[in-house]
Enzyme design. Sequence first.
Site, PDB file in Angstrom:
ATOM      1  N   CYS A 193       0.640  -0.838  -0.018  1.00  0.00           N
ATOM      2  CA  CYS A 193       0.038  -0.043  -0.095  1.00  0.00           C
ATOM      3  C   CYS A 193       1.289   0.906  -0.003  1.00  0.00           C
ATOM      4  O   CYS A 193       1.410   1.855  -0.969  1.00  0.00           O
ATOM      5  CB  CYS A 193      -1.394  -0.353   1.403  1.00  0.00           C
ATOM      6  SG  CYS A 193      -2.430   1.085   0.806  1.00  0.00           S
TER       7      CYS A 193
ATOM      8  N   HIS B 256      -4.340  -4.603   0.038  1.00  0.00           N
ATOM      9  CA  HIS B 256      -4.132  -5.380   1.205  1.00  0.00           C
ATOM     10  C   HIS B 256      -4.449  -6.241   1.554  1.00  0.00           C
ATOM     11  O   HIS B 256      -5.126  -7.348   1.772  1.00  0.00           O
ATOM     12  CB  HIS B 256      -5.120  -4.279   2.762  1.00  0.00           C
ATOM     13  CG  HIS B 256      -4.523  -2.821   2.759  1.00  0.00           C
ATOM     14  ND1 HIS B 256      -3.715  -2.725   3.851  1.00  0.00           N
ATOM     15  CD2 HIS B 256      -4.461  -1.594   1.908  1.00  0.00           C
ATOM     16  CE1 HIS B 256      -3.444  -1.575   3.815  1.00  0.00           C
ATOM     17  NE2 HIS B 256      -3.846  -0.844   2.830  1.00  0.00           N
TER      18      HIS B 256
ATOM     19  N   GLU C   9      -3.716  -8.643   3.356  1.00  0.00           N
ATOM     20  CA  GLU C   9      -4.582  -9.118   4.674  1.00  0.00           C
ATOM     21  C   GLU C   9      -5.636  -8.784   5.038  1.00  0.00           C
ATOM     22  O   GLU C   9      -6.030  -9.397   5.926  1.00  0.00           O
ATOM     23  CB  GLU C   9      -2.815  -8.784   5.934  1.00  0.00           C
ATOM     24  CG  GLU C   9      -3.498  -7.044   5.996  1.00  0.00           C
ATOM     25  CD  GLU C   9      -2.894  -6.037   5.201  1.00  0.00           C
ATOM     26  OE1 GLU C   9      -2.770  -5.431   4.970  1.00  0.00           O
ATOM     27  OE2 GLU C   9      -2.035  -6.642   3.879  1.00  0.00           O
TER      28      GLU C   9
END
Length: 657
Positions: A542, A627, A629
Amino acid sequence: MSTYDVTADAPVLLLGHDAASVLATLRPPFALLARESGDVEVLTGDVVDVDVLDEVPLHDEAGRAQEVLALVPFRQVRELGFDAIDDGAPLRCLVVDERRVLVRAEALAALPAEPVDVVDEGFDIDDDEYAQTVRRVVADEIGRGSGSSFVVRRDRRGRVDADAVTAALTWFRSLLATETGAYWTFAIVTEGHVAVGATPEVHVSVRDGEVTMTPISGTLRHGAEPPTREELLEFLASTKETEELFMVVDEELKMMSAVCPDGGRVSGPFLRPMTRLTHTEYALTGRTHLDPRDVLRATMFAPTVTGSPMRSACTVLTRHEGRGRGYYSGVAALFTPRPGAKGAAISHDLDAPILIRTAYLAGGRLTVPAAATIVRHSDPALETAETTAKASGVLGALGVVPRPVRGTSRDGAHTDPGVLTALAARNARLASFWLEDQGTPATAGPVDAPATTVPVGRPTHAVVVDAEDAFTTMLAHQLRHLGLEAVVVPWDAVTDDDLDTADLVVAGPGPGDPRDGSPRLARLHDVVGRRLAQRRPLLAVCLSHQVVAHRLGLPVEPLPAPRQGTPLEIDLDGQRALVGFYNTFAAYVAPGTEALTTDVGEVRVAAGAAGEVHVLRGEAFASVQGHLESVLSRDGLAVLRTLVRHALAVPPGVLAA
């Protein structure tokens, strides 16, 4: 003398009391609790104010376990180094000497029912001014990359001349009789201060080592009449309401990953119907060995009442609210002794609901705070109306607005099969990793063939550089799941030696403009530049991906509209993967570009139709805008494994599935 005995198998409760006689003799300090519509618990004892959570007195001077009910103010986030206006609200602890349990119906009959006169002074911030605040937050904060959501409050105020204890008991009875769906209905009365509320949301609980968080977000306003099936289906189809909930789940998963070695497992979603509102919620569970005070500190406070990322949210709230929050968005934390196995020390369970839907009375001044969650596509008028609706449940109990009537769902709308199907369908787009038991490796996704072995010999050591977004705790958890040894180090604490001894450096995400000259961005440039120059394994995510792109000479510009909390499909080597994006800025290449020649060699590019860069891969490095995750990243674990393998230059089969 505490009612808890270290030799007992369970806490000693005082039962069978006459409700009228108990309630008639109550004097501050005391607390009345009705938890999840159960009987009424009456707690009495002594009050002590402490400075920090570690000082909450869980044991007396003789080492005996004590039950403690703590009012934890919002300013306590300063223990984490976050911004908060210091309004002096104390961390107030009621050390329980006696606990009585009253039958709910008998308590209702014995509590005072005569209305308490309240002079309503309206909201401290009028509708037009609050709507303008919403516009500013969308434009100046979300629009400039400060975060994905911010929960800005305003306060309904009034004057009360009645005795404070009488007012507290009267309002508690009214909430108990009229409000549905509350997790706790409570009255906490200490000298000079009253807090009465019906909060729907547990922030964090710890029961015998099991941690639970239940983020609630997404709000359907329907007044005193329950919603229809059609209204619920429209609500569940709302992109704004759905993404708002997913974003707070992500934020609380960050907290769960910090306190639970096995991360947090997500279940739900569920509907939580209340008298005037219906919410959506998830439940997050995990296991911990931490002291419950440490769990509470690590999770201060819920993104549903602050925003995300948490550190940036606290700064934004300080800027736009301009005044302290008192206990609003803090917690009421009940620490209850739990006897362990024979011979073991007594630990404490924790039950900590969020202090929302609560009225505060001090010195004859009444305050009822309420807030709305501001996201990228917030409608200022609707967010303003939401604060009014949230305050109305409490205001109705106080008699300031018409009292709500306890209702039932029309035609069983909340349990209608079509409604439940629409609710469950939300999970189809989420990462199965967070929906499964993480004690064992998760199922591999579509981007890579499953790997079946883990590294042999010394574990691969990864240093995850935190750039002020706790998504790094989730990244580290997933890296450990892949077989790496991962530690998270803040950007301003990571040393060159940390970087040089790491097998893999993961430069993490964070808020803000990647082009600014702040110390945080300067250090990210140092971290990224050092690893690129050394040709040593690097993964950038990011904000740090944007730093990589900038160092490679690519332009980094604001997107036409922020993508905070947006799932997008990316193309990686001809295969499609769904990944969650939280970005306001993006790096750009000419549309159709698949490779670049740079000063660090040939770089492969995966980009969107407008040329916004999704993934970069070069010698010993990979970077990704999304992202991986996030709970929004259905294919995130598989993409993470692919990029880590690329950065480490290891063949398939070396990282766990």
